[in-house]
Every structure is written in structure tokens, then in C-alpha cells.
Scaffold this motif. Structure first.
Motif, PDB file in Angstrom:
ATOM      1  N   ILE A 334      -8.235  23.120 -46.447  1.00 48.34           N
ATOM      2  CA  ILE A 334      -8.086  23.900 -48.020  1.00 48.34           C
ATOM      3  C   ILE A 334      -7.173  24.128 -48.132  1.00 48.34           C
ATOM      4  O   ILE A 334      -6.112  24.325 -48.614  1.00 48.34           O
ATOM      5  N   ASN A 335      -7.191  25.874 -47.481  1.00 47.98           N
ATOM      6  CA  ASN A 335      -5.824  26.540 -47.314  1.00 47.98           C
ATOM      7  C   ASN A 335      -4.934  26.128 -47.294  1.00 47.98           C
ATOM      8  O   ASN A 335      -3.845  26.335 -48.596  1.00 47.98           O
ATOM      9  N   ALA A 336      -3.778  25.517 -46.619  1.00 48.96           N
ATOM     10  CA  ALA A 336      -2.859  24.927 -46.289  1.00 48.96           C
ATOM     11  C   ALA A 336      -2.923  23.895 -47.089  1.00 48.96           C
ATOM     12  O   ALA A 336      -1.595  24.022 -48.182  1.00 48.96           O
ATOM     13  N   ASN A 337      -3.929  23.100 -47.446  1.00 51.23           N
ATOM     14  CA  ASN A 337      -3.288  22.307 -48.373  1.00 51.23           C
ATOM     15  C   ASN A 337      -2.833  22.912 -50.401  1.00 51.23           C
ATOM     16  O   ASN A 337      -2.252  22.463 -50.995  1.00 51.23           O
ATOM     17  N   LEU A 338      -3.701  23.713 -50.564  1.00 48.17           N
ATOM     18  CA  LEU A 338      -3.781  24.174 -51.765  1.00 48.17           C
ATOM     19  C   LEU A 338      -2.198  24.743 -51.926  1.00 48.17           C
ATOM     20  O   LEU A 338      -1.393  25.187 -52.431  1.00 48.17           O
ATOM     21  N   LYS A 339      -1.962  25.587 -50.431  1.00 47.47           N
ATOM     22  CA  LYS A 339      -0.360  26.486 -50.439  1.00 47.47           C
ATOM     23  C   LYS A 339       0.705  25.624 -50.413  1.00 47.47           C
ATOM     24  O   LYS A 339       1.531  25.627 -51.267  1.00 47.47           O
ATOM     25  N   GLU A 340       0.446  23.930 -50.194  1.00 47.63           N
ATOM     26  CA  GLU A 340       1.648  23.486 -49.867  1.00 47.63           C
ATOM     27  C   GLU A 340       1.947  22.750 -51.629  1.00 47.63           C
ATOM     28  O   GLU A 340       2.404  22.532 -52.309  1.00 47.63           O
ATOM     29  N   LEU A 341       0.314  23.355 -52.052  1.00 48.73           N
ATOM     30  CA  LEU A 341       1.027  22.221 -53.602  1.00 48.73           C
ATOM     31  C   LEU A 341       0.994  22.920 -54.678  1.00 48.73           C
ATOM     32  O   LEU A 341       2.392  23.121 -55.152  1.00 48.73           O
ATOM     33  N   ALA A 342       0.852  24.788 -54.271  1.00 53.36           N
ATOM     34  CA  ALA A 342       0.987  25.906 -55.193  1.00 53.36           C
ATOM     35  C   ALA A 342       2.619  25.907 -54.764  1.00 53.36           C
ATOM     36  O   ALA A 342       3.767  25.589 -55.537  1.00 53.36           O
ATOM     37  N   LEU A 343       3.399  25.438 -53.501  1.00 50.97           N
ATOM     38  CA  LEU A 343       5.152  25.976 -53.351  1.00 50.97           C
ATOM     39  C   LEU A 343       5.268  25.107 -53.302  1.00 50.97           C
ATOM     40  O   LEU A 343       6.879  25.228 -53.259  1.00 50.97           O
ATOM     41  N   THR A 344       4.730  23.707 -53.616  1.00 45.22           N
ATOM     42  CA  THR A 344       5.872  22.842 -53.952  1.00 45.22           C
ATOM     43  C   THR A 344       5.521  20.933 -54.624  1.00 45.22           C
ATOM     44  O   THR A 344       6.870  20.337 -55.538  1.00 45.22           O
ATOM     45  N   GLY A 345       4.391  21.491 -55.649  1.00 44.52           N
ATOM     46  CA  GLY A 345       3.594  20.739 -56.688  1.00 44.52           C
ATOM     47  C   GLY A 345       3.665  19.345 -55.841  1.00 44.52           C
ATOM     48  O   GLY A 345       3.157  18.594 -56.453  1.00 44.52           O
ATOM     49  N   TRP A 346       3.314  19.531 -54.405  1.00 44.75           N
ATOM     50  CA  TRP A 346       2.644  18.021 -53.656  1.00 44.75           C
ATOM     51  C   TRP A 346       1.462  18.147 -52.785  1.00 44.75           C
ATOM     52  O   TRP A 346       1.468  19.306 -51.958  1.00 44.75           O
ATOM     53  N   MET A 347       1.273  17.364 -52.677  1.00 47.50           N
ATOM     54  CA  MET A 347       0.089  17.321 -51.675  1.00 47.50           C
ATOM     55  C   MET A 347      -0.495  15.723 -51.625  1.00 47.50           C
ATOM     56  O   MET A 347      -0.341  15.346 -51.661  1.00 47.50           O
ATOM     57  N   SER A 348      -0.845  15.206 -49.720  1.00 52.60           N
ATOM     58  CA  SER A 348      -0.832  14.513 -49.541  1.00 52.60           C
ATOM     59  C   SER A 348      -2.589  13.836 -50.153  1.00 52.60           C
ATOM     60  O   SER A 348      -2.948  14.157 -50.308  1.00 52.60           O
ATOM     61  N   ASN A 349      -2.149  12.281 -49.767  1.00 56.09           N
ATOM     62  CA  ASN A 349      -3.745  12.201 -49.968  1.00 56.09           C
ATOM     63  C   ASN A 349      -4.800  12.669 -49.426  1.00 56.09           C
ATOM     64  O   ASN A 349      -6.402  12.510 -50.138  1.00 56.09           O
ATOM     65  N   ARG A 350      -5.061  12.421 -48.356  1.00 61.16           N
ATOM     66  CA  ARG A 350      -5.678  13.093 -47.124  1.00 61.16           C
ATOM     67  C   ARG A 350      -6.043  14.720 -47.863  1.00 61.16           C
ATOM     68  O   ARG A 350      -7.284  14.910 -47.764  1.00 61.16           O
ATOM     69  N   GLY A 351      -4.860  15.261 -48.012  1.00 61.10           N
ATOM     70  CA  GLY A 351      -4.999  17.066 -48.583  1.00 61.10           C
ATOM     71  C   GLY A 351      -6.353  16.424 -49.682  1.00 61.10           C
ATOM     72  O   GLY A 351      -6.688  17.518 -50.465  1.00 61.10           O
TER      73      GLY A 351
END
Ligand SMILES: Cc1cc2nc3c(=O)[nH]c(=O)nc-3n(C[C@H](O)[C@H](O)[C@H](O)COP(=O)(O)OP(=O)(O)OC[C@H]3O[C@@H](n4cnc5c(N)ncnc54)[C@H](O)[C@@H]3O)c2cc1C
Length: 430
Positions: A334-351
Motif C-alpha cells: 500500500i505504501n509503495a502505491n501511495l508514494k508513487e501517487l504522491a510523486l507522479t500523479g499516477w497509480m496503476s489500476n491494481r494499486g
């Protein structure tokens, strides 16, 4: 003179409103960066993050150029449409205004304010411009009949499938259609947002704009032929090519879903027709489905009980929110997905499915706060897809099974070697 008011249909191809506006006489175009879109949301987030704002700026910049080639001036303002359009109507003697039809409350309120502030002699003509299947072509007479379960909707639509042909780009108008245009595209700092550098790990490194969207279609279908393996790769987490990444362009209308559909059909004729080519169409149907769900249930999609009218004991903890946003929960997936979102504005559908389920079903926090955070951050934020997916995942929407994701099991299946988690859990962010 006709006015075309661009909203979430920022393209010149397959654009009904533009075609209608160009059907005789002079044409002027307008786009407003509405300050309300850059203000704070109810739950304290900025309504539009720097990622989506930058993408939008790029999109409007390209639209201005494409319209210029048709000898249509795009006037660009950083103001509320109701402050500008009524004035333009008198200044340019506009008698018809064409726009994409929107029905969610904020968008409708804006359109209603423009209409009531404008001269009564002007006709406003709005049309659906954002669907794969035109609302007049679905096998239901009334939006109230739209089924609650996607499979029922899909089967009924597929049995009577009608996808309209593409609307061509209008022929260029005579040069004297252009008007003096001193307006300019705004900059991130005009919205109080900071410039940023694209994170080298971003799974969404592209720019906004219709030509960029078409280039991505060309790349995903024709150059790399990744469409032919989409069904196998679509649950991926790392990189640019596990899924189409069409969503951000679809969300602001710089490409139409019909354009993608007809390209899939061409791909099936020329390259291969398989379950992957079908599956991209299937996902575009999900996109339509949620638009129809929102047409049917209107503002219920924003309400705590959702469309299923379920009551839960929702919490509202500021500390939990901070922990979730900053990726400091008990789950590293969960943490990895949320960091991706915060740093890029993107998250995969699975995430997205996991992160949303964790927020509402594990942490038991008010699902609307999570949805608002996504609204703020996502490059591809789309009002219907976001809020309906959030309802679906939080047990107040259309999921007949009301599933809860188990993030450690999900990580074992979708990130077995922990590569995704390692990529984002480097100590760079907070
Ligand atoms: C909690 C949550 C919030 C979401 N918020 C948004 C949002 O704001 N905007 C958005 O476009 N999508 C949203 N989605 C749906 C989905 O995650 C994204 O559309 C998808 O990840 C975008 O990547 P892609 O373009 O590579 O998709 P692909 O897998 O390549 O799919 C192709 C297209 O199909 C459509 N699509 C795919 N899955 C869905 C879906 N579940 N619902 C609706 N349309 C779908 C999208 O338009 C997408 O571009 C959300 C999903 C969840 C679970």
C-alpha cells in the motif's frame, strides 16, 4: 457568430460540438481555467495537483495550435466562465454556443450560471461528446433502467452494439475567421502550484494534448503491438507499457473513446484479434458504465451512503489520513502505491483497488476523503470513474460481491519479488 466553449472535450477530431459550431458562419472558441478547479476541496486537498494542472496546460496549448490551423481563435482565460462568456456574447454578437453536455453538480452549476448571465437571445446547444456508446444508442429508454451490475449492462450493450463513426476534423475556415487574440495559456504558478521535475520512475511520462494522445495510441497499438498482450500485462505495476495509459487523455477529452475503439477494430483486421484486443474494449465499456451510473444516480455518487444506500461506521482521523497519504501504513505494498501517487500523479489500476480498499475497509475511514485525495492527485482524474470506482471498492456502489483486498496476498501475486515496493520505498519523499 458561433462560440464553441471547450470543457472536457479538448480535441478537434471526433468532436460533435466543434462540428456543429463549424456548420456555417464564423466560429470563435473559448477555454476557461476556472479558479474553482484550483481551490481547496471540502476535505482540505487542493482540487487539482500540479501533475494534472501541468497536463491540462499542455493540452490547452496544443488545442490552441490545432484550432489555429483551422483558423479558429481560442481565447483562454483564468476566470470563471460565467464572468467571461456573457461578455464575449455581446462583444462578438454570438448567437449560438456549443458545448459538451455535463450532468454532475459542479459542472452543471457552472453551465447554468453562464446561461442565466447571458443574453436570452443566445441558444446554448450541448451534446454528449464523451461516450463510447452514445446515450441514444444504449438498449434502454431511460437512464433509470441502467442495471446496477456491470455484466448485465455489458451483455445488453454487446447484444445491440452500435458505435458511431468518427466525426472528421472540420475543414479550415477562411482566414478572416480569426480574431485578435491577446490571451495566453496560464502557468502553474498562476494556480499557486510549483514547477516540478518528472520523477524518473514515473509510469506516466507523457505530455498532455491531442497529438500526444494519438502518438501514444500509435505506440501502444502499432509500433510496439502491446495491445496484443494487454490482457496478460494489464495488472502490472512498473513502467509505461503494462496498460494503455490512455486514461489521462480520455479524462480531459483530448482523445475520444470512439477513436480508440475504431483503432482497435483496425488492429484486429490488420494484426491480430484476440482476448487482449477485446479486453481493451471491455475496459472502455467500464468507463461508459460509470458515466451511465452517474447519469442514473446523479449526486448520490458523492454521498456517504453511495448508490447502494449502505450505512457503515465511518471514521475520520487526521492522523490516519496523514499516515496513509505519506505511505506509512502497516502494508509496504500500500505504501509503495501511495508514494508513487504522491510523486507522479499516477497509480496503476491494481494499486488503486488495493489502496482504496485499504482506506475504506481496513482503516474504515470515510471513503469520500480517499476519493477526494485521488481527485486532487490523479493526472487522469475523471469525475465518474473516480467516484464510482471508489463507491465500488468501498461497499457503497455496484460491486455485488463487496470484496476486500488482502494487500499482502496481492503483493505476493502481483509483486512477487518486491521490485515495485523497492522502487518506491527508497527514502526520498518525506
Ligand atoms: C479507486 C479507483 C479510482 C479510479 N479513478 C479513476 C479516475 O479518476 N480516472 C480514470 O480514468 N480511471 C480511474 N480508475 C479506473 C482505472 O484504474 C484507470 O482508468 C486505469 O488504471 C487507467 O490506466 P490505463 O489507461 O492504462 O487503463 P487500461 O487498463 O489500459 O484501460 C483502458 C481504459 O479503460 C478505462 N478503464 C479501465 N479500467 C477502468 C475502470 N475500473 N473504471 C473506469 N474506466 C476504466 C480507462 O479509460 C482506461 O484508460 C479508478 C480506479 C479505482 C479502483
Amino acid at each position: 457568430m458561433n462560440l464553441i466553449w471547450f470543457r472536457n472535450d479538448l480535441r478537434v477530431a471526433d468532436n460533435l460540438a466543434l462540428q456543429q459550431a463549424c456548420n456555417g458562419g464564423k466560429v470563435l472558441a473559448i477555454y476557461c481555467f476556472d479558479p474553482r478547479q484550483f481551490s481547496d476541496l471540502r476535505f482540505g486537498f487542493k482540487k487539482t495537483s500540479q501533475y494534472r494542472a501541468q497536463f491540462l496546460i499542455e493540452t490547452v496549448t496544443e488545442l490552441k495550435q490545432s484550432l489555429g490551423q483551422l483558423n479558429i481563435s481560442l481565447l483562454i482565460y483564468h476566470d470563471k466562465p460565467e464572468n467571461i462568456i456573457p461578455k464575449l456574447i455581446s462583444q462578438y454578437n454570438i448567437n449560438k454556443v456549443y458545448l459538451q453536455k455535463e450532468w454532475t453538480s459542479e459542472e452543471k452549476t457552472v453551465a447554468d450560471s453562464v446561461i442565466s448571465a447571458s443574453s436570452k437571445d443566445v441558444t446554448f446547444k450541448s451534446s454528449y461528446n464523451q461516450f463510447l456508446i452514445h446515450p441514444e444508442d444504449i438498449p434502454y429508454n431511460d437512464f433509470k433502467q441502467i442495471p446496477e451490475v456491470f455484466t448485465n449492462f455489458r451483455k445488453a450493450c454487446e447484444a445491440h452494439l452500435k458505435i458511431r463513426p468518427l466525426i472528421p476534423i472540420p475543414e479550415p475556415l477562411p482566414k478572416d475567421n480569426l480574431v485578435k487574440n491577446d490571451t495566453n495559456v496560464v502557468e502553474l504558478t498562476d494556480f499557486g502550484l510549483d514547477y516540478f521535475q518528472l520523477d524518473y520512475r514515473s509510469a506516466f511520462p507523457w505530455k498532455g494534448g491531442e497529438l500526444q494522445a494519438l502518438a501514444r495510441v500509435d505506440e501502444y497499438l502499432w509500433k510496439t503491438k502491446r495491445l496484443s498482450v494487454y490482457k496478460k500485462t494489464r495488472n502490472g505495476l512498473i513502467g509505461t507499457d503494462y496498460s494503455s495509459k490512455f486514461s489521462a487523455w480520455l479524462a480531459n477529452g483530448s482523445i475520444s473513446p470512439r477513436t480508440i475503439y475504431w483503432q482497435i477494430k483496425q488492429f484486429e483486421k490488420e494484426i491480430v484479434k484476440n482476448e487482449s484486443t477485446y479486453w481493451l474494449f471491455f475496459e472502455l465499456l467500464w468507463r461508459d458504465f460509470f458515466k451511465f451510473v452517474s447519469l442514473k444516480h446523479k449526486n448520490k455518487i458523492f454521498q456517504i451512503k453511495g448508490i447502494s444506500n449502505e450505512s457503515y461506521q465511518w471514521e475520520n482521523s487526521k492522523e490516519t489520513l496523514k499516515m496513509w497519504i505519506e505511505g506509512r501504513t502497516t502494508s509496504s505494498f500500500i505504501n509503495a502505491n501511495l508514494k508513487e501517487l504522491a510523486l507522479t500523479g499516477w497509480m496503476s489500476n491494481r494499486g488503486r483497488q488495493n489502496v482504496a480498499s485499504f482506506w475504506s475497509k481496513e482503516l474504515k475511514q470515510d471513503w469520500r476523503i480517499g476519493a477526494s485525495y485521488f481527485e486532487s492527485m490523479l493526472i487522469d482524474y475523471d469525475v465518474h470513474s473516480n467516484w464510482c470506482n471508489w463507491m465500488y471498492t468501498s461497499g457503497v456502489g455496484n460491486d455485488p460481491r463487496n470484496r476486500k483486498f488482502n494487500p499482502s496476498r496481492q503483493a505476493t501475486v502481483y509483486d512477487p519479488q518486491g521490485k515495485f515496493q523497492n522502487l518506491w520505498l527508497q527514502p526520498t519523499l518525506f
